[in-house]
Write a protein that holds these residues in place. Structure first.
Motif, short mmCIF file in Angstrom:
data_model
loop_
_atom_site.label_atom_id
_atom_site.label_comp_id
_atom_site.label_asym_id
_atom_site.label_seq_id
_atom_site.Cartn_x
_atom_site.Cartn_y
_atom_site.Cartn_z
N VAL A 82 -7.35 -1.38 4.17
CA VAL A 82 -7.37 -0.32 5.18
C VAL A 82 -6.15 -0.42 6.10
CG1 VAL A 82 -8.58 0.55 7.22
CG2 VAL A 82 -9.88 -0.03 5.16
N ALA A 83 -5.84 -1.62 6.56
CA ALA A 83 -4.76 -1.82 7.53
C ALA A 83 -3.38 -1.73 6.90
CB ALA A 83 -4.92 -3.16 8.24
N TYR A 84 -3.22 -2.35 5.74
CA TYR A 84 -1.88 -2.47 5.16
C TYR A 84 -1.69 -1.70 3.86
CZ TYR A 84 -1.89 -6.35 8.45
OH TYR A 84 -1.99 -7.11 9.58
N GLY A 85 -2.78 -1.22 3.27
CA GLY A 85 -2.68 -0.53 1.99
C GLY A 85 -1.76 0.68 1.99
N PRO A 86 -1.97 1.66 2.89
CA PRO A 86 -1.11 2.85 2.87
C PRO A 86 0.38 2.54 3.10
CG PRO A 86 -3.15 3.31 4.03
CD PRO A 86 -3.13 1.84 3.77
N PRO A 87 0.76 1.77 4.15
CA PRO A 87 2.19 1.50 4.32
C PRO A 87 2.77 0.66 3.19
CG PRO A 87 0.92 0.25 5.93
CD PRO A 87 -0.02 1.21 5.28
N LEU A 88 1.99 -0.30 2.67
CA LEU A 88 2.48 -1.12 1.57
C LEU A 88 2.69 -0.27 0.32
CD1 LEU A 88 3.19 -3.94 0.51
CD2 LEU A 88 0.77 -4.21 -0.11
N ALA A 89 1.74 0.62 0.03
CA ALA A 89 1.88 1.49 -1.14
C ALA A 89 3.09 2.40 -1.01
CB ALA A 89 0.61 2.32 -1.32
N ASP A 90 3.40 2.81 0.22
CA ASP A 90 4.54 3.70 0.43
C ASP A 90 5.88 2.97 0.27
OD1 ASP A 90 2.89 5.83 0.94
OD2 ASP A 90 2.95 5.61 3.12
N ARG A 91 5.91 1.66 0.57
CA ARG A 91 7.19 0.96 0.68
C ARG A 91 7.46 -0.06 -0.42
NH1 ARG A 91 6.07 -0.39 7.04
NH2 ARG A 91 6.08 1.77 7.79
N VAL A 92 6.42 -0.54 -1.09
CA VAL A 92 6.64 -1.58 -2.08
C VAL A 92 7.56 -1.08 -3.19
CG1 VAL A 92 4.68 -0.93 -3.57
CG2 VAL A 92 5.41 -3.32 -3.46
N ARG A 93 8.32 -1.99 -3.77
CA ARG A 93 9.24 -1.61 -4.84
C ARG A 93 8.48 -0.97 -5.99
NH1 ARG A 93 12.53 -6.67 -6.69
NH2 ARG A 93 10.42 -7.52 -6.62
N ARG A 94 9.14 -0.08 -6.68
CA ARG A 94 8.50 0.68 -7.76
C ARG A 94 7.87 -0.26 -8.80
NH1 ARG A 94 8.60 5.62 -10.54
NH2 ARG A 94 8.55 5.38 -12.80
N ARG A 95 8.61 -1.27 -9.21
CA ARG A 95 8.10 -2.18 -10.23
C ARG A 95 6.92 -3.01 -9.73
NH1 ARG A 95 13.38 -4.82 -13.33
NH2 ARG A 95 14.18 -2.85 -14.21
N ALA A 96 6.83 -3.19 -8.43
CA ALA A 96 5.77 -4.03 -7.88
C ALA A 96 4.48 -3.26 -7.62
CB ALA A 96 6.24 -4.68 -6.58
N LEU A 97 4.53 -1.94 -7.64
CA LEU A 97 3.35 -1.15 -7.28
C LEU A 97 2.18 -1.42 -8.23
CD1 LEU A 97 1.98 1.02 -5.54
CD2 LEU A 97 2.92 2.74 -7.09
N LEU A 98 2.44 -1.38 -9.52
CA LEU A 98 1.35 -1.53 -10.49
C LEU A 98 0.71 -2.92 -10.44
CD1 LEU A 98 2.74 0.39 -13.60
CD2 LEU A 98 1.36 1.25 -11.70
#
Length: 464
Positions: A82-98
């Motif tokens: 809840v706290a970090y999911g949205p900003p992390l999903a927006d900013r994490v490197r493309r290869r790291a998202l999955l």
């Protein structure tokens, strides 16, 4: 080819932004009312004649307030997403998202399962009298077991199969037989298999969204795919494994159709191969064909179809040559279904209580997202006709076609009750609708998702 309409309304927007948010809340409230009605009416029917065959309608569950070793972990995972999911999903490197999404999903599913403890929550789930592990010893000769599989489906037949074995093609049982053969036998390994593989459905959905929609929408959907209440039934349920196989079939076709993978022909063949396996894991998952067809329509190409069809024939051919008749098995399953609780559970209740189960499993954020999808459907269909769909419109059409497949399963009457578990392969594709919700409301909706899952897992004893 994907095309973009630069005049399309932005993701998460609605006619009158405040009105859109109010309507989201109204849709969520309607979901709460549907669940409440299903609980109250179901309780009345069950108390009157017991014909629902569930202890806490509409869910197959019993009232059992409890905590367990997974409780602190589940709360921490929920709070972190809840706290970090949205900003992390927006900013994490493309290869790291999955891999990040897979790890987060795995943590959420595992922590929820451990609320019931390692034994009752994971290691013993697939060892009960209804489950696949009960018949491992009867597959010493796999060929003979497959040839005689249909002979043991009906109640009353000699050595009739347990409910879950009889209710599925032998591909489901054979999975656990093969795990046993390679030294991964027993309930613990079976449970871990379902949790790990089942959690991979989240990155499969993200791969699909990237290919069919765009990177931004996939990132917006990621936290909602991770923190879904349906995770309660992902750990530990073979249906989670089925959902992942089906999801990767859709994902590989999306990659092949958009040619966003190095070997699109191999991806198309692999998609068909997994679809064929899906059909031999669960009869009802033939409806995944609706999603595969949707992928081809959205990408406006039939190029992968021959290879998908070729791949889809491999598993059926192998089982047929081994002596198993899928069509006869399905015919006997229908008869078996009506021999048991399926023939006694009232269709008039379950035809609308099943969607109430789905509301619980998908969560209120998904309900609100589907409202936005329904509102955008007319424009999405018009854009599809002219080949001018934008990313959000393709997401809208994908989620609504998944909803259509789910409704077809509902109307068939072959899934009366237990759909919070059985419909996981379809519920997965409803979850991305939450990506349509306004950015500023994401944490609130994620909190609602987490609260539903935590309440269900702590107040009820779910499963068989």
């Amino acid at each position: 080819m994907k095309t973009e309409d630069r005049t399309a309304r932005p993701v998460g927007d609605d006619t009158g932004h405040r009105t859109g948010r109010r309507r989201d809340l109204i849709a969520a409230a309607a979901g709460v009312l549907l669940v409440t009605a299903a609980v109250l009416v179901g309780r009345s029917i069950q108390d009157a004649d017991g014909s629902l065959y569930v202890h806490w309608p509409p869910l197959l569950a019993s009232w059992y307030p409890h905590t367990g070793p997974g409780t602190p972990a589940a709360v921490v995972v929920a709070a972190a997403v809840v706290a970090y999911g949205p900003p992390l999903a927006d900013r994490v490197r493309r290869r790291a998202l999955l891999p990040t999404a897979w790890a987060a999903s795995l943590a959420w599913v595992l922590s929820l399962a451990l609320i019931d403890g390692w034994g009752r929550g994971i290691a013993e789930r697939l060892t009960t009298k209804h489950e696949y592990l009960q018949v491992i010893d009867r597959f010493q000769d796999i060929g003979a077991a497959l040839r005689g599989f249909d002979d043991h489906i009906l109640i009353g037949s000699q050595g009739n199969w347990p409910a879950h074995v009889a209710g599925h093609p032998p591909g489901a049982t054979l999975t656990f037989v093969l795990l046993d053969r390679i030294g991964l036998g027993g309930g613990a390994w079976a449970g871990v298999w379902c949790i790990v593989v089942g959690s991979s459905a989240v990155p499969a959905a993200l791969v699909t969204l990237r290919a069919l929609a765009d990177e931004r929408l996939a990132r917006r959907a990621a936290p909602f795919l991770v923190l879904a209440p349906v995770a309660v039934w992902t750990g530990t349920s073979a249906d989670a494994y089925f959902a992942a196989v089906a999801a990767w079939s859709v994902a590989l076709l999306a990659l092949a159709a958009t040619r966003s993978v190095r070997l699109p022909r191999a991806a198309a063949f692999a998609s068909g191969l997994l679809y064929g396996l899906t059909c031999y894991l669960s009869y009802g998952l033939t409806l995944i064909a609706v999603l595969l067809l949707t992928v081809l329509v959205l990408t406006r190409t039939a190029r992968p179809f021959p290879l998908v069809l070729l791949g889809a024939l491999v598993v059926p051919a192998a089982f047929t040559l081994a002596g198993y008749n899928w069509w006869e098995g399905y015919r006997l399953l229908v008869e078996r279904y009506y021999q048991g609780a399926g023939g006694l559970r009232p269709y008039s209740y379950w035809v609308w209580a099943n969607p109430a189960c789905t509301t619980i499993a998908a969560g209120l954020a998904t309900v609100a997202g589907l409202r936005r999808a329904a509102a955008g459907a007319p424009g999405a269909v018009r854009a599809l006709r002219t080949g001018t769909t934008c990313a959000s419109q393709r997401l809208i059409l994908l989620t609504l076609m998944a909803l259509l497949a789910l409704l077809a399963a509902d109307l068939s009457g072959m899934s009366k009750a237990e759909t919070e578990r059985i419909w996981q392969p379809f519920i997965l594709w409803l979850l991305p609708a939450a990506a349509l919700l306004p950015t500023g409301t994401r944490r609130g909706w994620l909190t609602a998702q987490a609260v539903v899952a935590l309440l269900v897992n702590h107040l009820l004893w779910t499963g068989w």
